[in-house]
Scaffold this motif. Structure first.
Motif, short mmCIF file in Angstrom:
data_model
loop_
_atom_site.label_atom_id
_atom_site.label_comp_id
_atom_site.label_asym_id
_atom_site.label_seq_id
_atom_site.Cartn_x
_atom_site.Cartn_y
_atom_site.Cartn_z
N ASP A 176 26.69 29.64 22.51
CA ASP A 176 27.47 30.87 22.72
C ASP A 176 27.25 31.85 21.58
OD1 ASP A 176 28.45 29.73 25.00
OD2 ASP A 176 30.40 29.23 24.16
N LEU A 177 27.24 31.31 20.35
CA LEU A 177 27.07 32.17 19.18
C LEU A 177 25.69 32.82 19.18
CD1 LEU A 177 28.25 33.25 16.55
CD2 LEU A 177 27.34 31.22 15.40
N GLU A 178 24.67 32.09 19.58
CA GLU A 178 23.32 32.66 19.65
C GLU A 178 23.29 33.81 20.65
OE1 GLU A 178 20.70 29.50 20.61
OE2 GLU A 178 20.79 28.56 18.63
N VAL A 231 27.11 41.15 30.31
CA VAL A 231 26.19 40.47 31.22
C VAL A 231 25.06 39.79 30.45
CG1 VAL A 231 24.50 40.82 33.08
CG2 VAL A 231 26.72 41.94 33.19
N ARG A 232 24.50 40.48 29.46
CA ARG A 232 23.42 39.89 28.67
C ARG A 232 23.89 38.65 27.93
NH1 ARG A 232 18.75 42.81 27.61
NH2 ARG A 232 18.53 41.77 25.61
N THR A 233 25.10 38.73 27.37
CA THR A 233 25.64 37.57 26.66
C THR A 233 25.84 36.40 27.62
OG1 THR A 233 26.75 38.94 25.01
CG2 THR A 233 27.61 36.71 25.32
N ASP A 234 26.42 36.67 28.79
CA ASP A 234 26.64 35.61 29.77
C ASP A 234 25.33 34.96 30.21
OD1 ASP A 234 29.32 36.06 29.62
OD2 ASP A 234 29.46 37.20 31.49
N LEU A 235 24.33 35.79 30.50
CA LEU A 235 23.05 35.27 30.96
C LEU A 235 22.34 34.47 29.87
CD1 LEU A 235 21.68 38.37 32.95
CD2 LEU A 235 22.54 36.23 33.91
N ARG A 236 22.30 35.02 28.66
CA ARG A 236 21.60 34.34 27.56
C ARG A 236 22.31 33.04 27.18
NH1 ARG A 236 19.01 38.65 23.32
NH2 ARG A 236 18.01 40.00 24.84
N THR A 237 23.64 33.08 27.19
CA THR A 237 24.38 31.86 26.87
C THR A 237 24.13 30.79 27.93
OG1 THR A 237 26.11 33.13 25.75
CG2 THR A 237 26.69 30.91 26.48
N HIS A 238 24.10 31.20 29.19
CA HIS A 238 23.86 30.26 30.29
C HIS A 238 22.50 29.58 30.12
CE1 HIS A 238 24.18 28.73 34.41
NE2 HIS A 238 22.91 29.05 34.56
N VAL A 239 21.47 30.38 29.83
CA VAL A 239 20.13 29.82 29.67
C VAL A 239 20.03 28.99 28.39
CG1 VAL A 239 17.71 30.43 29.30
CG2 VAL A 239 19.05 31.65 31.02
N ALA A 240 20.69 29.45 27.31
CA ALA A 240 20.65 28.72 26.05
C ALA A 240 21.26 27.33 26.18
CB ALA A 240 21.36 29.51 24.95
N ARG A 241 22.17 27.18 27.12
CA ARG A 241 22.79 25.87 27.35
C ARG A 241 21.89 24.93 28.15
NH1 ARG A 241 28.80 28.13 29.03
NH2 ARG A 241 29.66 28.25 26.91
N GLY A 242 20.71 25.42 28.53
CA GLY A 242 19.78 24.59 29.28
C GLY A 242 19.96 24.66 30.78
N GLU A 243 20.80 25.60 31.23
CA GLU A 243 21.03 25.75 32.67
C GLU A 243 19.93 26.61 33.29
OE1 GLU A 243 23.39 24.18 34.13
OE2 GLU A 243 24.66 23.58 32.45
N THR A 244 19.75 26.45 34.60
CA THR A 244 18.78 27.28 35.31
C THR A 244 19.44 28.58 35.75
OG1 THR A 244 19.35 26.24 37.43
CG2 THR A 244 17.53 25.27 36.16
N LEU A 245 18.61 29.60 35.90
CA LEU A 245 19.11 30.90 36.35
C LEU A 245 18.48 31.20 37.70
CD1 LEU A 245 20.78 33.44 35.71
CD2 LEU A 245 18.76 34.39 34.62
#
Length: 212
Positions: free
Chosen positions: A88-90, A169-183
């Protein structure tokens, strides 16, 4: 108005990150945020202290009073939350970089627009003075200048709304991907459709105003 740099809830986590570097007093935290955003964001004491109080209530920070100065420090529980939310911080830091760049561009554009408008108003006043135009012309020019100023204020408000949406939106998307989830592609396609719809609605509204 402070620019929309941090999305909802992000400032709380960022405060923990600042305190993880070193204990700070309230003014030091405000100054650190100002420095790290290149002066584009200076939160008020009314923004920072309630969040620090909530962090203390949650056991994530402690405070000690040294004379008239209150020093805040992160606790082990605070460090554990920070480690658990590293992704999340990243995302927040990436979004912060983008937001600061956008805000700096916005400020520069607003200054340039204000200078152009001022030069245009001065040129109009000079022409009226040379031609001996009646005072009603000056009043009309003044009214148009007031309308332009009001329009620029609304433009700044629209820019702030757009920047806040973009940062979220950018934070949500980047955090989602950074957690290893697929988009999934559908999420991006739905976003594209929604943005196109909003853009068309604004275009139609502006066209309707010009038609009157």
């Amino acid at each position: 108005m402070s620019p929309a740099v941090f999305s909802h809830g992000d400032l709380r986590l960022y405060l923990l990150a600042l305190l993880a570097e070193s204990p700070q007093h309230g003014y030091g935290i405000i100054q650190a945020l100002t420095d790290r955003t290149g002066g584009t964001y200076t939160p008020s004491a009314g923004t920072i202290y309630p969040r620090l109080a909530k962090l203390e209530e949650d056991g994530l920070v402690t405070k000690t009073v040294d004379g008239r100065t209150t020093i805040y420090a992160i606790t082990d529980a605070g460090r554990a939350e920070l480690a658990a939310r590293e992704a999340d911080l990243e995302g927040i830091e990436a979004g912060l970089t983008d937001s600061v760049r956008l805000i700096a561009n916005e400020v520069r554009q607003n200054v340039q627009e204000a200078m152009r408008s001022l030069r245009a108003d001065l040129a109009a006043a000079a022409r009226e003075d040379r031609s001996g135009a009646p005072s009603t012309s000056y009043r009309e020019a003044s009214a148009r200048a007031d309308e332009r100023i009001a329009g620029r204020e609304e433009l700044r408000r629209a820019d702030a709304l757009i920047n806040a949406f973009r940062a979220q939106v950018r934070t949500d998307l980047r955090t989602h991907v950074a957690r290893g989830e697929t988009l999934p592609a559908k999420v991006v396609s739905d976003l594209e459709t929604a943005l196109d719809s909003a853009a068309h609605a604004v275009t139609r509204a502006l066209a309707a105003l010009r038609a009157h």
